[in-house]
Design an enzyme around this catalytic site. Structure first.
Site, PDB file in Angstrom:
ATOM      1  N   THR A   1       0.890  -1.160  -0.010  1.00 41.86           N
ATOM      2  CA  THR A   1       0.240   0.125  -0.074  1.00 41.86           C
ATOM      3  C   THR A   1       0.705   1.375   0.252  1.00 41.86           C
ATOM      4  O   THR A   1       0.315   2.233  -0.732  1.00 41.86           O
ATOM      5  CB  THR A   1      -0.902   0.191   1.015  1.00 41.86           C
ATOM      6  OG1 THR A   1      -1.377  -0.965   0.791  1.00 41.86           O
ATOM      7  CG2 THR A   1      -2.214   1.510   0.905  1.00 41.86           C
TER       8      THR A   1
ATOM      9  N   TYR B   1     -13.615  -3.282   0.136  1.00 42.01           N
ATOM     10  CA  TYR B   1     -14.051  -2.741  -0.384  1.00 42.01           C
ATOM     11  C   TYR B   1     -15.873  -3.819  -0.296  1.00 42.01           C
ATOM     12  O   TYR B   1     -16.557  -3.472   0.281  1.00 42.01           O
ATOM     13  CB  TYR B   1     -14.557  -2.266  -1.796  1.00 42.01           C
ATOM     14  CG  TYR B   1     -16.263  -1.998  -2.275  1.00 42.01           C
ATOM     15  CD1 TYR B   1     -15.747  -0.433  -1.514  1.00 42.01           C
ATOM     16  CD2 TYR B   1     -16.623  -2.097  -2.697  1.00 42.01           C
ATOM     17  CE1 TYR B   1     -16.849   0.491  -2.076  1.00 42.01           C
ATOM     18  CE2 TYR B   1     -17.130  -1.841  -3.745  1.00 42.01           C
ATOM     19  CZ  TYR B   1     -17.498  -0.016  -2.485  1.00 42.01           C
ATOM     20  OH  TYR B   1     -19.073   0.664  -3.425  1.00 42.01           O
TER      21      TYR B   1
ATOM     22  N   TYR C   1      -1.936 -10.190   4.748  1.00 41.91           N
ATOM     23  CA  TYR C   1      -2.762  -9.052   5.218  1.00 41.91           C
ATOM     24  C   TYR C   1      -3.789  -7.804   6.266  1.00 41.91           C
ATOM     25  O   TYR C   1      -4.543  -7.916   4.924  1.00 41.91           O
ATOM     26  CB  TYR C   1      -1.503  -8.103   4.361  1.00 41.91           C
ATOM     27  CG  TYR C   1      -1.909  -6.389   4.185  1.00 41.91           C
ATOM     28  CD1 TYR C   1      -1.829  -6.362   6.031  1.00 41.91           C
ATOM     29  CD2 TYR C   1      -1.562  -5.714   3.278  1.00 41.91           C
ATOM     30  CE1 TYR C   1      -1.313  -5.099   6.373  1.00 41.91           C
ATOM     31  CE2 TYR C   1      -1.037  -3.901   4.124  1.00 41.91           C
ATOM     32  CZ  TYR C   1      -1.215  -3.287   5.447  1.00 41.91           C
ATOM     33  OH  TYR C   1      -0.649  -2.256   5.338  1.00 41.91           O
TER      34      TYR C   1
ATOM     35  N   ARG D   1      -8.020  -0.247   6.303  1.00 42.86           N
ATOM     36  CA  ARG D   1      -8.716   0.205   4.622  1.00 42.86           C
ATOM     37  C   ARG D   1      -8.844  -1.354   3.778  1.00 42.86           C
ATOM     38  O   ARG D   1      -9.250  -0.406   3.029  1.00 42.86           O
ATOM     39  CB  ARG D   1      -6.908   0.050   4.611  1.00 42.86           C
ATOM     40  CG  ARG D   1      -5.797   0.683   4.722  1.00 42.86           C
ATOM     41  CD  ARG D   1      -4.363   0.769   4.613  1.00 42.86           C
ATOM     42  NE  ARG D   1      -3.769   1.893   4.020  1.00 42.86           N
ATOM     43  CZ  ARG D   1      -3.507   3.037   3.344  1.00 42.86           C
ATOM     44  NH1 ARG D   1      -4.118   3.398   2.369  1.00 42.86           N
ATOM     45  NH2 ARG D   1      -2.946   3.995   3.775  1.00 42.86           N
TER      46      ARG D   1
ATOM     47  N   LYS E   1       0.138 -10.397   8.627  1.00 47.97           N
ATOM     48  CA  LYS E   1       1.278  -8.909   8.800  1.00 47.97           C
ATOM     49  C   LYS E   1      -0.706  -8.079   9.281  1.00 47.97           C
ATOM     50  O   LYS E   1      -0.977  -7.998   8.874  1.00 47.97           O
ATOM     51  CB  LYS E   1       1.407  -8.188   7.876  1.00 47.97           C
ATOM     52  CG  LYS E   1       1.361  -6.812   7.510  1.00 47.97           C
ATOM     53  CD  LYS E   1       1.695  -5.542   6.185  1.00 47.97           C
ATOM     54  CE  LYS E   1       1.846  -4.671   7.201  1.00 47.97           C
ATOM     55  NZ  LYS E   1       2.503  -3.287   5.766  1.00 47.97           N
TER      56      LYS E   1
ATOM     57  N   ILE F   1       6.133  -4.903   9.620  1.00 48.99           N
ATOM     58  CA  ILE F   1       6.502  -4.694   8.199  1.00 48.99           C
ATOM     59  C   ILE F   1       6.187  -3.108   8.234  1.00 48.99           C
ATOM     60  O   ILE F   1       5.153  -2.712   8.503  1.00 48.99           O
ATOM     61  CB  ILE F   1       5.997  -5.098   7.489  1.00 48.99           C
ATOM     62  CG1 ILE F   1       6.487  -7.031   6.833  1.00 48.99           C
ATOM     63  CG2 ILE F   1       5.632  -4.437   6.245  1.00 48.99           C
ATOM     64  CD1 ILE F   1       5.391  -7.824   6.103  1.00 48.99           C
TER      65      ILE F   1
END
Length: 293
Positions: free
Chosen positions: A46, A109, A135, A140, A164, A206
């Site tokens: 990202t 989304y 992840y 997000r 992550k 990360i």
């Protein structure tokens, strides 16, 4: 998967004023991080503004990082999305030479159920030729991967080797560490709670802030893994204000300004992102000036 214990950084994509890729700037970012002790690099996450890069530009970024790295540290490549079929196809068609693992974000989304999230990762795990790091970033994606789903995936697919975890929830992180298989890595994706996660049994990070302050942040992570708590927290509290600053007006605008201040590359971002405000730049200026002194 010992190569992913420690400090990984999610690399930015530097741009020139015309918003084309700054290839030389990207090389400087890679060298700056490797020379200052990070353990592995994450490509096209990202933070790389990968959502605004064309397929051709993504290949330029990958080739540039591979060349600059020259096999010095492991590379993790971001391949994810909210179209399971498209992610599966990319997993199979992308040239993965020189890549050690895939970082794949939970579908965004669409807001799938836990079963939908499981089936998404199960589908890509069946076609992936490399280890997969899940992840989880609900801020997000608008959906959280519950620990039970992570455990299920870890037990069912040997090539799903890590997560992550970027929910920013230390309680959830501790539950993951306690319930996941012992050889499954729980990696922090939240810079502010990286150290407590490591002390609770996490495998490292990360990081975003880590690429701007790689020596100090890598040292903090190392001290944490060694359970040298006092030394680790001394560094944490020194860096903590900058963590808040770089995310105050969105990522990666903040960390790009740090690189500009360090003279490594410019801080241009692509719309819909915009550069940071003058008031935030003053705060970062003051922090960096005092940090170096």
């Amino acid at each position: 998967m010992k190569e992913f214990i420690g400090t990984g950084v999610a690399l930015i994509t530097p741009f020139l004023k015309d918003l084309s890729i700054d290839v030389e700037g990207l090389k400087r970012v890679v060298n700056f991080n490797i020379e200052n002790g990070i353990d592995y690099l994450v490509v096209l996450g990202t933070t790389a503004e990968s959502a605004t890069l064309s397929n051709e530009e993504k290949q330029v970024v990958i080739a540039t990082i591979k060349g600059a790295n020259n096999n010095r540290v492991p590379l993790v490549l971001g391949i994810g999305g909210n179209n399971t079929a498209a992610v599966s196809q990319e997993m199979q068609s992308q040239d993965l030479t020189g890549i050690s693992a895939i970082l794949s974000v939970s579908p965004y989304y669409n807001k799938p159920t836990q079963e939908g999230i499981y089936q998404h990762f199960a589908t890509i795990a069946k076609v992936a030729s490399l280890p997969i790091i899940i992840y989880n970033v609900p801020g997000r994606t608008a959906s959280n991967i519950e620990p039970e789903t992570v455990v299920r995936l870890a037990n069912d697919f040997k090539n799903i080797v890590a997560i992550k975890e970027a929910a920013g929830d230390i309680v959830q992180a501790m539950k993951l560490i306690s319930v996941c298989p012992k050889d499954f890595l729980v990696i922090s994706g939240d810079d502010m709670i990286t150290l407590p996660m490591i002390l609770a049994g996490g495998a490292g990070v990360i990081s975003v802030i880590g690429e701007g302050f790689p020596k100090e942040f890598s040292n903090m992570v190392t001290f944490g893994l060694e359970k040298n708590v006092d030394k680790a927290y001394n560094i944490h509290y020194k860096i903590a204000p900058a963590i808040d600053y770089i995310f105050e007006e969105g990522n990666p605008a903040g960390i790009k300004y740090v690189f500009k201040k360090l003279g490594i590359c410019e801080d241009y971002v692509r719309l819909p992102l915009v550069g940071i405000s003058s008031s935030l730049s003053l705060k970062l200026d003051a922090f960096i000036n005092s940090f170096d002194s």
